[in-house]
Design a protein around this motif. Structure first.
Motif, mmCIF file in Angstrom:
data_model
loop_
_atom_site.group_PDB
_atom_site.id
_atom_site.type_symbol
_atom_site.label_atom_id
_atom_site.label_comp_id
_atom_site.label_asym_id
_atom_site.label_seq_id
_atom_site.Cartn_x
_atom_site.Cartn_y
_atom_site.Cartn_z
ATOM 1 N N ARG A 86 19.909 -31.152 -56.854
ATOM 2 C CA ARG A 86 21.361 -31.016 -56.803
ATOM 3 C C ARG A 86 21.927 -31.878 -55.686
ATOM 4 N NH1 ARG A 86 21.894 -25.767 -57.576
ATOM 5 N NH2 ARG A 86 22.758 -26.009 -59.665
ATOM 6 N N MET A 100 22.861 -29.277 -66.098
ATOM 7 C CA MET A 100 23.744 -29.720 -65.027
ATOM 8 C C MET A 100 23.223 -30.952 -64.300
ATOM 9 S SD MET A 100 25.019 -26.113 -63.433
ATOM 10 C CE MET A 100 26.293 -26.770 -62.380
ATOM 11 N N GLY A 141 30.856 -18.401 -69.512
ATOM 12 C CA GLY A 141 31.005 -17.079 -68.893
ATOM 13 C C GLY A 141 32.442 -16.759 -68.544
ATOM 14 N N CYS A 154 34.646 -15.879 -71.312
ATOM 15 C CA CYS A 154 35.080 -15.589 -72.679
ATOM 16 C C CYS A 154 36.360 -14.766 -72.772
ATOM 17 C CB CYS A 154 33.967 -14.873 -73.436
ATOM 18 S SG CYS A 154 32.314 -15.409 -72.922
ATOM 19 N N TYR A 174 36.469 -23.398 -62.670
ATOM 20 C CA TYR A 174 36.880 -22.907 -63.969
ATOM 21 C C TYR A 174 38.395 -22.929 -64.130
ATOM 22 C CZ TYR A 174 32.206 -21.089 -65.157
ATOM 23 O OH TYR A 174 30.886 -20.953 -65.472
ATOM 24 N N SER A 203 24.363 -15.954 -69.180
ATOM 25 C CA SER A 203 24.718 -17.079 -70.040
ATOM 26 C C SER A 203 24.854 -16.655 -71.489
ATOM 27 C CB SER A 203 23.649 -18.176 -69.956
ATOM 28 O OG SER A 203 23.363 -18.505 -68.631
ATOM 29 N N GLU A 204 24.737 -15.351 -71.748
ATOM 30 C CA GLU A 204 24.832 -14.862 -73.121
ATOM 31 C C GLU A 204 26.256 -15.085 -73.626
ATOM 32 O OE1 GLU A 204 22.418 -13.546 -74.980
ATOM 33 O OE2 GLU A 204 23.714 -13.147 -76.682
ATOM 34 N N GLY A 217 29.657 -14.596 -74.817
ATOM 35 C CA GLY A 217 30.445 -13.372 -74.914
ATOM 36 C C GLY A 217 30.404 -12.565 -73.650
ATOM 37 N N ALA A 218 29.396 -12.784 -72.819
ATOM 38 C CA ALA A 218 29.260 -11.957 -71.613
ATOM 39 C C ALA A 218 29.857 -12.660 -70.417
ATOM 40 C CB ALA A 218 27.790 -11.660 -71.352
ATOM 41 N N PHE A 219 30.667 -11.930 -69.668
ATOM 42 C CA PHE A 219 31.216 -12.480 -68.429
ATOM 43 C C PHE A 219 31.393 -11.356 -67.423
ATOM 44 C CE2 PHE A 219 35.595 -11.246 -69.648
ATOM 45 C CZ PHE A 219 35.472 -11.156 -71.025
ATOM 46 N N ARG A 225 29.770 -11.974 -63.762
ATOM 47 C CA ARG A 225 30.649 -12.880 -63.011
ATOM 48 C C ARG A 225 31.717 -12.081 -62.285
ATOM 49 N NH1 ARG A 225 34.876 -16.850 -65.749
ATOM 50 N NH2 ARG A 225 35.747 -17.736 -63.848
ATOM 51 N N ARG A 241 23.484 -18.363 -61.979
ATOM 52 C CA ARG A 241 23.623 -19.513 -62.866
ATOM 53 C C ARG A 241 24.397 -20.626 -62.161
ATOM 54 N NH1 ARG A 241 27.241 -19.005 -68.344
ATOM 55 N NH2 ARG A 241 26.953 -21.268 -68.444
ATOM 56 N N GLY A 242 23.943 -21.838 -62.384
ATOM 57 C CA GLY A 242 24.481 -22.992 -61.661
ATOM 58 C C GLY A 242 25.973 -23.190 -61.831
ATOM 59 N N GLU A 243 26.487 -22.827 -62.995
ATOM 60 C CA GLU A 243 27.910 -23.065 -63.254
ATOM 61 C C GLU A 243 28.805 -22.140 -62.444
ATOM 62 O OE1 GLU A 243 25.496 -22.699 -65.409
ATOM 63 O OE2 GLU A 243 25.630 -24.113 -67.068
ATOM 64 N N TYR A 244 28.275 -21.004 -61.973
ATOM 65 C CA TYR A 244 29.083 -20.041 -61.221
ATOM 66 C C TYR A 244 29.181 -20.462 -59.753
ATOM 67 C CZ TYR A 244 29.099 -16.477 -64.994
ATOM 68 O OH TYR A 244 29.286 -15.762 -66.154
ATOM 69 N N LEU A 245 29.841 -21.583 -59.517
ATOM 70 C CA LEU A 245 29.924 -22.093 -58.149
ATOM 71 C C LEU A 245 30.792 -21.197 -57.275
ATOM 72 C CD1 LEU A 245 29.492 -24.164 -55.939
ATOM 73 C CD2 LEU A 245 31.294 -25.571 -56.948
ATOM 74 N N GLU A 288 29.802 -18.983 -53.957
ATOM 75 C CA GLU A 288 30.442 -19.092 -52.638
ATOM 76 C C GLU A 288 30.900 -17.735 -52.130
ATOM 77 O OE1 GLU A 288 33.376 -22.008 -53.595
ATOM 78 O OE2 GLU A 288 32.062 -23.691 -53.087
ATOM 79 N N GLY A 312 38.876 -9.220 -72.035
ATOM 80 C CA GLY A 312 38.631 -9.016 -70.609
ATOM 81 C C GLY A 312 37.461 -8.087 -70.380
#
Lengths: 144, 439, 748
Positions: free
Chosen positions: A16, A53, A110, A112, A124, B85-86, B88-90, B93, B124-128, B132, B243
């Motif tokens: 990264r 990524m 994530g 949705c 996001y 990462s499923e 529909g699932a958030f 997060r 998961r990497g996308e959840y920056l 933080e 939601g």
């Protein structure tokens, strides 16, 4: 590397960092990473290529990633994606001529509940409707 | 049943990302109590509460913790699966974003229960942003000297659904390609760095402080007997109020979709409901009264999964939806085992053919045969997950598939709500047509 | 460990009851019951099973889902049903094969693997008869050269990951990897650089389909056309067991024959690919006589023997024999009988000192994997001298052994040439490592070279550490030649007489390529009045030998070799050489001098065996030679004799090493040229920093009038004060050298 009992665990963080520094994981970046980790460049390339990524080809300075998975698709993600394609003048998967923006379709991000989710430079934006697209691109362009 | 607040308790009223705020509502009190207990006592509480894993498999957490090998000379690790990462699932997060301290407290209590001083949170990497937030919260905890000798390492993933599979997660955490491992041996015996390891989902761990605070008996009063407690349900798709909603387990599906979710917008009719994330079989409107708990959903022919409820209205072509799901699994397949690697690709090819109107009736039989040949034969559950959407949509909406064959094209004639949806795998196709062998 | 009680468990497979050791893999347990469970990815030598291919799916009673037999071990009371008796398992295995075949190209007619292909065989036995795949199969550019020796066909690849697991977990070179994810996964090297390593060729044998094939063997033969001859590799002292596939009298390829104690089924790339030297263009097939200064003219065998006899008689009493250490025991003995008994010529230049000092510490190489602590002493890298030993060391490390190397590039760096001192230190009372060697249950010491007086110094150390008393403990000395000990013993056995002064040398007899290429032997040749050489290649004979007799390769001889374990092994003639076997003409010559020598290797062995091998017969040696028991304990050699110490002198010390990929055979194999040592001078990072040079900088290495231009290569593991160069790039250089920039500026 010191955070982990096995230094190999530092592979993802190291890749990264290298990607952040080089913009993408070029062979040079991979060699550097390998040297730092005490792994082979082939190993680093193998690991990097597994994950979405990490980019093993040059990418734009900015990334716009539109989720087109089920929940977002159901509420119009394709229209949002096409709006970006029109606004940027490229198809999904491509980078603008000036090397500034890469547009991609991605799998479930994530968010949705606030579909359509668009990830702009790792942050996001949700929900995004086709009419929001011009504004988002404008903001991005203004940054550069 | 009323909306309950366990995992997300007090998050609406206060900014629980701040340590002071969290403490003000009793935060880290459960940790204090737990540290006074013996590890076995904590495990007994968790077992008594019958907290079932909220990552998707629903395995009882207490029992999992009791399987940790006690005679190993190696250290014990706690790994938190925050690789949500499923599709529909958030929910994880939201938990990390709004109640990071509850997660951290849960980590510390669980670590004590299994005799571990080393915790890894694989996020998961996308959840920056979430990373933080957790990092800041962790720093607060460190400053306040609450860690008690336990190290918590936040490890970011890099974009791979399969890394949510617990043994693939371990490999990824070890710095490798995220490939699942054969079991046996199981992680409680041979897990991270070949050492005894407890792996749990974020929500599961975040529920632990409240269980200790309320006591297992009180906790078990919530929900239903076979699935006590609450779950955060992620509602998405064609509903008015999508939601995250924390509800007692056993709440009827209808209540979530209509009373809380506001029903289907724009006067459309409901067509299908996926109750647990894209990987579980679809339910139809006649099943709306199914209670949202592990056993009831299973009895209805699907799975509780990640409690990610996706609502589909009548504008959606189910063949297209099956194709989009199949494309997801093909993209995410790790490639280690033959049936999933080859089977997910074949499913996509067949579904493309059906959607394009080029298929015959025997292609539909072939589709089911391929499904059957993947099911139960892959190394991990991804193979099965790839099958469930396809086989269940075929089972419940066979007429739509038949119509594609009969009409030589999609009966929605370009008007389906997900018409033309582009999947990441197609982008690879575009690249490989230009000669590149890399993705 | 051998001493632990092995528990037995009873289980039922397809209705058959069997009793097997507890923990035995199910695939092996089924084999015990006489039932085949098909596999692709399962290969115990690659580490723990991965359960990836799903070929071995079986029904286990009590478990609803099909399970992979390869990842399970035998438990008491288990009931398993394989495809033989379970419809579900049969369907599962059929499904696996169908999935493998949906994108597998119909290459059988043009694929080298055809006829010996597990995919073909298993499809026949367990797979579908027809395809249901109607879509275009995915394609790749093919074949791609993974290296000059190996071709990769990605379309045929079934992604069993055997090759990547070998690269990661056996040879540990980390060069062959899987790239991308899912159905887009491909096997690759970094940026398509060649797979450079000592063991890359093993992936060819591991690959269950024709995805990884040998470029040498491409389109050369079909399995039903070849004859497989079992033999031993003669290129290094390990003596790996090999099979030579021959067709129409030519060797087409070399495969491993798997001796579990010596090589475990692996071969190094030299042993695997160097056989084409048999057909080198400059191979000598007729005797040659020197004509003018640099000319050679072919003569008849009768003429040659006449000439040879003449040369021998003329020089009687002043004959020196230079041996290569690659002769078979029988050849060496024959030569020894001729020269020593027939001519009283007892002077021999043996390639290296050998003795039986280490026989008390004898162990099979496989014992390395079981060891607790292994200590290697010496400057020569193990991997260059005895490559497969390096694989055993890696296996040992993976199994939890501690492996410590003390030398110029060791884990513990020592100045060059101090191996003897290191041994003394380790044997002494103050050594921490020595103490651990004494205390460890399974301790092994290794001398990797150079020098070492045939293992005497190591034996002294091993004796002091008490390793001959302990089970699974011992010592290995790595010789520099494949059969140095055998040759030395054979020479010694021919006569008890002492060596007389042969000066001035009337005749130098040079046996074998290695001796012919040796600068020391060439120096002797300058002083000799005449030279008789046996060599395979013209260029090794031109300009200095008066009579040249054609040599043969180890692949062309019947005979025996003694490997570094002390194990006698049988070489078999895999193809008929283009010239008579050395033993044949040696016997003819011997006759002329009244020495009885049989031209048949088996009879020569019998004679010699009665003398020095306690009469062991060739039949006992067999196809998979056993290791003789360790010799009885005796007094340890004295370690205190002081070897010559290097005098401190200005400049850097030059350390040379013989690379694995060097030598006359390798030089003649196109596919191995890319593996030859680069024209480099290795420096420690300390010295490089001090001298102001970095990787790739061109420097001149100079000593006494000889200067060699090389590229700098920084070797982090190298001890300071040393310049390390492969022997073939260091010709003419002496042990102290000066480094200069091309401009002439001296580097200090």
């Amino acid at each position: 590397m010191a955070s982990y009992p096995d230094p190999r665990s530092a592979t993802l963080p190291a890749l990264r960092l290298a990607q952040e520094r080089h913009g993408w994981l070029s062979p040079e970046a991979l060699r550097e990473t390998a040297e730092g980790l005490g792994e082979t460049p082939a190993y680093c390339q193998a690991v990097a290529s597994f994950y979405d990524m990490f980019h093993l080809h040059p990418v734009g300075r900015h990334a716009i990633e539109v989720c087109t998975n089920l929940a977002c698709a159901l509420v119009g993600a394709q229209q949002v994606l096409e709006a970006f394609e029109a606004e940027l003048g490229i198809r999904a998967g491509e980078t603008t001529e000036d090397g500034e923006v890469t547009l991609r379709a991605i799998e479930c991000a994530g968010g949705c509940g606030r579909a359509t989710v668009v990830v702009v430079d790792h942050r996001y934006r949700e929900p995004v409707r086709p009419e929001d697209v011009a504004g988002i691109v404008g903001e991005l362009r203004a940054q550069s | 049943m009323p909306r309950a607040s366990v995992v997300l308790a007090d998050a609406d009223e206060r900014d629980l990302t701040k340590l002071d705020e969290y403490r003000a509502v009793g935060g880290y009190g459960a940790l204090r109590s737990a540290l006074a207990l013996e590890p076995e006592q904590i495990i007994a509480e968790l077992t008594g509460a019958n907290l079932r894993g909220r990552g998707g498999a629903g395995f009882p957490m207490g029992r999992k913790a009791s399987l940790i090998a006690k005679d190993s000379p190696k250290p014990t690790y706690l790994v938190v699966n925050a690789d949500e990462s499923e599709p529909g699932a958030f929910k994880d997060r939201e938990i990390m974003l709004r109640t990071p301290h509850r997660l951290i407290e849960g980590c510390l209590i669980t670590a004590h229960a299994i005799g571990s001083t080393s915790v890894f949170v694989y996020i998961r990497g996308e959840y920056l942003t979430e990373f933080e937030v957790l990092r800041t919260a962790l720093e607060e905890v460190r400053q306040a000297d609450l860690l008690g000798g336990v190290t918590i390492v936040l490890h970011r993933g890099a974009g791979a659904y399969i890394c949510g599979e617990e043994t693939a997660l371990l490999d990824s955490l070890e710095g490798k390609r995220g490939l699942p491992r054969p079991r046996p041996p199981f992680p409680p015996v041979t897990g991270l760095y070949a050492s005894p390891t407890q792996i749990n989902n974020v929500q599961t761990i975040a529920t632990v402080p409240k269980i200790l605070e309320l006591g297992s008996k009180e906790f078990a009063k919530l929900g239903v007997k076979t699935s006590p407690g609450t779950a955060v349900f992620s509602l998405s798709g064609n509903v008015v109020n999508p939601g995250n909603y924390e509800l007692e387990l056993g709440t009827p599906l209808r209540e979530l979709i209509y009373d809380i979710g506001g029903g289907i917008p724009n006067g459309r009719a409901i067509k299908a409901i996926i109750p647990g994330g894209s990987s579980v079989p679809v339910l139809t409107p006649d099943q709306l009264d199914t209670p949202l708990d592990y056993n009831s959903i299973q009895a209805a022919g699907s799975f509780f999964g990640s409690a990610a409820v996706m609502v589909i209205d009548d504008r959606c072509c189910m063949v297209q939806l099956a194709l989009r799901a199949a494309q997801f699994y093909m993209h995410e397949s790790c490639g280690k085992c033959t049936p999933c690697r080859e089977g997910t690709r074949w499913l996509v090819q067949l579904l493309e053919k059906i959607e394009d109107g080029r298929a015959t009736h025997s292609d539909l039989d072939l589709l089911l045969s391929v499904c059957d040949r993947i099911l139960g034969k892959s190394l991990c559950a991804l193979g099965d997950f790839a099958v469930y959407p396809v086989s269940s949509y075929m089972a419940k909406f066979r007429d739509e598939f038949e119509a594609h064959v009969e009409q030589g094209g999609c009966p929605f004639a370009g008007e389906s709500s997900i018409e033309g949806i582009v999947a990441p795998v197609e982008l690879h196709e575009r690249k490989s047509l230009s000669g590149s062998v890399d993705g | 460990m051998a001493d632990r009680q092995i528990q037995s468990v009873a289980l039922t497979i397809d209705g058959r009851e069997v009793e097997v050791p507890k923990g035995l893999g199910l695939v092996e347990a089924a084999a015990v019951a006489g039932i085949e469970i098909p596999v692709f990815c399962y290969e115990p030598r690659l580490g723990p099973p991965v359960g990836a291919c799903r070929m071995c799916l079986c029904e286990i009673e009590g478990t609803p889902k099909l399970q992979t037999a390869c990842t399970l071990t035998a438990q008491d009371g288990m009931a398993i049903r394989t495809a033989q008796t379970s419809e579900k398992a049969a369907q599962g295995q059929d499904a696996t094969l169908e999935f493998i075949l949906v994108n597998h190209p119909l290459d059988c007619p043009v694929c080298d693997k055809g006829g010996e292909c597990p995919l073909q065989d298993l499809t026949f036995r367990y797979g579908p008869g027809a395809t249901r795949m109607t879509f275009p199969k995915r394609t790749f550019e093919k074949p791609i050269p993974i290296s000059p020796a190996i071709a990769l066909d990605r379309e045929r690849c079934i992604l069993c990951y055997r090759c990547t697991r070998f690269s990661e977990s056996v040879s540990e070179d980390g060069q062959l990897v899987a790239r991308n994810r899912g159905a887009r996964t491909v096997i690759a090297t970094f940026e398509d650089e060649p797979y450079r390593g000592r063991f890359s060729g093993n992936v060819i044998e591991l690959c269950p389909v024709g995805a990884l094939t040998s470029t040498q063997y491409r389109f050369e033969a079909r399995p039903w056309e070849i004859q497989n001859v079992p033999s031993i590799c003669g290129l290094c002292p390990v003596g790996c067991n090999i099979t030579a596939s021959t067709r129409e009298g030519k060797v087409k390829r070399v495969l491993s024959r798997n001796h579990p104690e010596i090589d475990e089924g692996w071969l190094c790339d030299k042993g695997r690919f160097a056989f084409t030297h048999l057909h080198a263009r400059d191979r000598i097939t007729d005797p040659l006589r020197r004509v003018r200064r640099r000319g050679l003219s072919a003569i008849s065998w009768d003429g040659a023997l006449e000439e040879a006899e003449g040369m021998l008689r003329k020089a009687r009493g002043r004959i020196v024999t230079a041996l290569s250490g690659s002769e078979t025991i029988e050849q060496a003995y024959g030569l020894a009988k001729l020269l020593r008994q027939g001519l009283g010529a007892h002077s021999a230049v043996l390639p290296e000192e050998t003795n039986d000092a280490l026989d008390r510490f004898r162990l099979p190489l496989s014992a390395l994997r079981e060891a607790e602590l292994i200590v290697i002493v010496g400057d020569d890298p193990v991997a260059e001298r005895a490559p497969v030993v390096d694989l055993w060391l890696r296996a040992a490390r993976r199994a939890g052994a501690e492996v410590v190397s003390l030398g110029v590039t060791g884990t513990v760096q020592r100045p060059a040439g101090t191996a003897a001192e290191t041994c003394r230190e380790l044997a002494g009372p103050g050594s921490e490592l020595g103490g651990r060697l004494r205390a460890a249950d399974r301790a092994i010491v290794i001398w990797s070279g150079p020098g070492g007086r045939g293992g005497t110094l190591l034996a002294g150390l091993a004796g002091a550490l008490g390793l001959d008393g302990k089970k699974s403990s011992g010592a290995f000395y790595l010789p520099a030649t494949p059969n140095g000990r055998g040759v030395g013993e054979a020479w010694a056995a021919a006569s008890d007489e002492e060596e007389a002064n042969p000066e001035p040398i009337g005749l130098l007899v040079v046996s074998g390529d290695e001796a012919a290429a040796d600068p020391g032997v060439r120096a002797l040749a300058e002083r000799a009045e005449s030279v008789l050489a046996t060599t395979m290649f013209q260029s090794l004979a031109v300009g200095w030998a008066d009579l040249v007799l054609p040599g043969t390769s180890y692949l062309e001889r019947d005979g025996t070799y003694r490997n570094l374990e002390g194990r006698l092994q049988r070489l078999r003639r895999t193809v008929i050489p283009p010239a008579p076997d050395e033993l044949a003409w040696t016997a003819k010559l011997a006759e002329r001098f009244g020495v009885a020598l049989s031209p048949h290797p088996s009879l020569v062995f019998e004679e010699l065996s009665a003398k020095i091998y306690r009469g062991v017969g060739l039949g006992e040696i067999g196809e998979r030679a056993p290791l003789p028991a360790a010799a009885a304990p005796a007094t340890a050699p004295d370690l205190s004799a002081d070897p010559a110490r290097a005098v401190a002198a200005p400049g850097m010390r030059l350390l040379t090493y013989r690379a694995l990929f060097s030598g006359a055979a390798v030089e003649r194999v196109p596919e191995l040229q890319f593996q030859r040592p680069a024209r480099e001078a290795e420096l420690s990072s300390e010295d490089a920093g001090r001298l102001g040079v970095t990787d790739g900088d061109v420097i001149d290495v100079r000593s006494n009038g000889t200067s060699v231009r090389l590229a700098t290569r920084i070797n982090r593991a190298l001890h300071a004060g040393v310049v390390r160069v492969a022997v073939e790039h260091a010709r003419g250089l002496e042990s102290r050298v000066q480094l200069e920039k091309p401009s002439g500026e001296v580097l200090r």
